[in-house]
Design a protein around this motif. Structure first.
Motif, short mmCIF file in Angstrom:
data_model
loop_
_atom_site.label_atom_id
_atom_site.label_comp_id
_atom_site.label_asym_id
_atom_site.label_seq_id
_atom_site.Cartn_x
_atom_site.Cartn_y
_atom_site.Cartn_z
N LEU A 201 38.98 -23.55 -26.73
CA LEU A 201 38.42 -25.07 -26.91
C LEU A 201 38.17 -25.37 -28.40
O LEU A 201 38.11 -26.70 -28.76
CB LEU A 201 37.50 -25.18 -25.87
CG LEU A 201 36.73 -26.65 -25.77
CD1 LEU A 201 37.94 -27.40 -25.02
CD2 LEU A 201 35.72 -26.50 -24.64
N ASP A 202 37.47 -24.44 -29.10
CA ASP A 202 37.24 -24.83 -30.28
C ASP A 202 38.38 -25.14 -31.31
O ASP A 202 38.32 -26.02 -32.07
CB ASP A 202 36.52 -23.41 -31.04
CG ASP A 202 35.11 -23.33 -30.27
OD1 ASP A 202 34.33 -24.42 -30.16
OD2 ASP A 202 34.73 -22.15 -30.35
N ASP A 203 39.31 -24.55 -30.96
CA ASP A 203 40.70 -24.78 -31.68
C ASP A 203 41.23 -26.06 -31.31
O ASP A 203 41.64 -26.71 -32.43
CB ASP A 203 41.82 -23.53 -31.28
CG ASP A 203 41.36 -22.08 -31.90
OD1 ASP A 203 40.71 -22.08 -32.76
OD2 ASP A 203 41.95 -21.29 -31.25
N ILE A 204 41.10 -26.62 -29.86
CA ILE A 204 41.72 -27.76 -29.69
C ILE A 204 40.67 -28.66 -30.56
O ILE A 204 41.30 -29.84 -30.83
CB ILE A 204 41.63 -27.84 -28.18
CG1 ILE A 204 42.32 -26.89 -27.59
CG2 ILE A 204 42.02 -29.32 -27.75
CD1 ILE A 204 42.32 -26.65 -26.21
N ALA A 205 39.35 -28.61 -30.36
CA ALA A 205 38.54 -29.56 -30.81
C ALA A 205 38.62 -29.57 -32.29
O ALA A 205 38.67 -30.94 -32.88
CB ALA A 205 37.12 -29.13 -30.56
N ASN A 211 35.33 -34.28 -29.69
CA ASN A 211 34.21 -33.61 -29.21
C ASN A 211 34.88 -32.70 -27.89
O ASN A 211 35.67 -33.27 -27.18
CB ASN A 211 33.25 -34.77 -28.78
CG ASN A 211 32.09 -33.97 -27.76
OD1 ASN A 211 32.07 -33.74 -26.65
ND2 ASN A 211 30.90 -33.98 -28.60
N LYS A 212 34.21 -31.50 -27.68
CA LYS A 212 34.57 -30.76 -26.77
C LYS A 212 34.48 -31.22 -25.43
O LYS A 212 35.20 -31.27 -24.49
CB LYS A 212 33.88 -29.27 -26.89
CG LYS A 212 34.57 -28.55 -28.11
CD LYS A 212 33.96 -27.18 -28.09
CE LYS A 212 32.79 -26.97 -28.65
NZ LYS A 212 32.09 -25.67 -28.84
N SER A 213 33.17 -31.90 -25.02
CA SER A 213 33.20 -32.56 -24.07
C SER A 213 33.95 -33.82 -23.31
O SER A 213 34.51 -33.65 -22.42
CB SER A 213 31.54 -33.18 -23.77
OG SER A 213 30.60 -32.31 -24.13
#
Length: 292
Positions: A201-205, A211-213
């Motif tokens: 998820l960090d990579d995507i953000a 924002n991850k949310s």
């Protein structure tokens, strides 16, 4: 029924106790909330409550939280949110970074018709980076001129402003929906292109500067599951193929799929597939033998 901890508020307009007498259009209150950690509003709604109101709010700064229909939302500077009068809702300040905002509470048949016509029937709607603030300012300006002699004229002007506000929200919501679908699809393509199975998820953000949310929200809305759940499902699919083909040992599969250990992979596989990797491989080999 309402539970309100008002905190620090500045009322621009506040109607009397008989505000809902005009069932066509009425304003219950307009004002500004200043940062206050304990700010909280909770309203329990019933369809037959003639005094129930639609809530329109624009966040000037800080953060707040909304709970409605089993869903939670976080709002921050630049966000607009709408709360439907027929739904129970709770909204409150973030204790670490309490929000400031401007609000309009209003109701009546005019708004019922517009809300329904625009399809704004969910309990809560959040628009990120909204351009609705000027309409809140117009409402404040109009009400600041109200007196005993011009009430009807001011309310007529306020009704026009509310129509403009709802139509603006409708257009922003449609635009956001189009962008959301497109962004969710691009995120899925990005995950699918991660041949190393090492996407987080960090990579995507970081890749999409989002924002991850927000990523979780739009991806779930589009596909019905979170990015993490989708990543896990892809790993499980690859693991089943490798086990069926008897290509690698358990430790090798765990390494290829970027699990921290063989034990982590085995426990995750059993949780998602229902059997251990060894048992899945054994059953797959038995099935092949019966087919030959």
């Amino acid at each position: 029924m309402s539970r309100i901890v008002q905190g620090i508020a500045k009322f621009i307009y506040r109607a009397g106790s008989n505000y809902s007498k005009n069932s066509f259009f009425f304003i219950e209150s307009v004002g500004e909330s200043l940062p206050y950690a304990d700010y909280l509003v909770e309203r329990t709604r019933t369809k037959n409550d003639t005094k129930s109101i639609y809530v329109f709010e624009y966040v000037r700064g800080g953060k707040g939280h909304i709970e409605c229909d089993g869903k939670s939302y976080t709002v921050q500077k630049g966000d607009f949110y709408f709360l439907n009068r027929l739904h129970t809702h709770l909204y409150y300040s973030d204790r670490e970074d309490p929000y400031s905002k401007v609000w309009i509470n209003a109701g009546g048949r005019l708004l019922d018709g517009l809300v329904n016509a625009c399809g704004l029937t969910n309990g809560a709607l959040v628009i990120r980076d909204s351009h609705t603030l000027p309409l809140f300012e117009r409402m404040k300006t109009a009400l600041s001129t109200a007196n005993a002699d011009n009430t009807e004229e001011v309310m007529a002007e306020c009704a026009k402003i509310m129509c403009d506000l709802i139509l603006t929200v409708y257009e922003e919501h449609r635009k956001e929906q189009r962008l959301t679908v497109g962004t969710a699809e691009r995120i899925k393509d990005y995950i699918d292109s991660g041949l190393s199975y090492n996407v987080s998820l960090d990579d995507i953000a970081q890749h999409f500067y989002l924002n991850k949310s927000y990523i979780i929200s739009i991806f779930s809305a589009k596909y019905g599951y979170t990015p993490k759940q989708y990543i896990i499902s892809r790993k499980m699919s690859a693991a089943r193929t490798m086990l069926e083909e008897n290509m690698y040992g358990i430790a090798d599969i765990a390494d290829i799929l970027h699990f921290s250990s063989s034990q982590h992979f085995s426990s995750s596989f059993k949780k998602n597939v229902g059997v251990s990797p060894d048992e899945y491989r054994r059953r797959a080999q038995q099935h092949k033998e019966t087919q030959n």
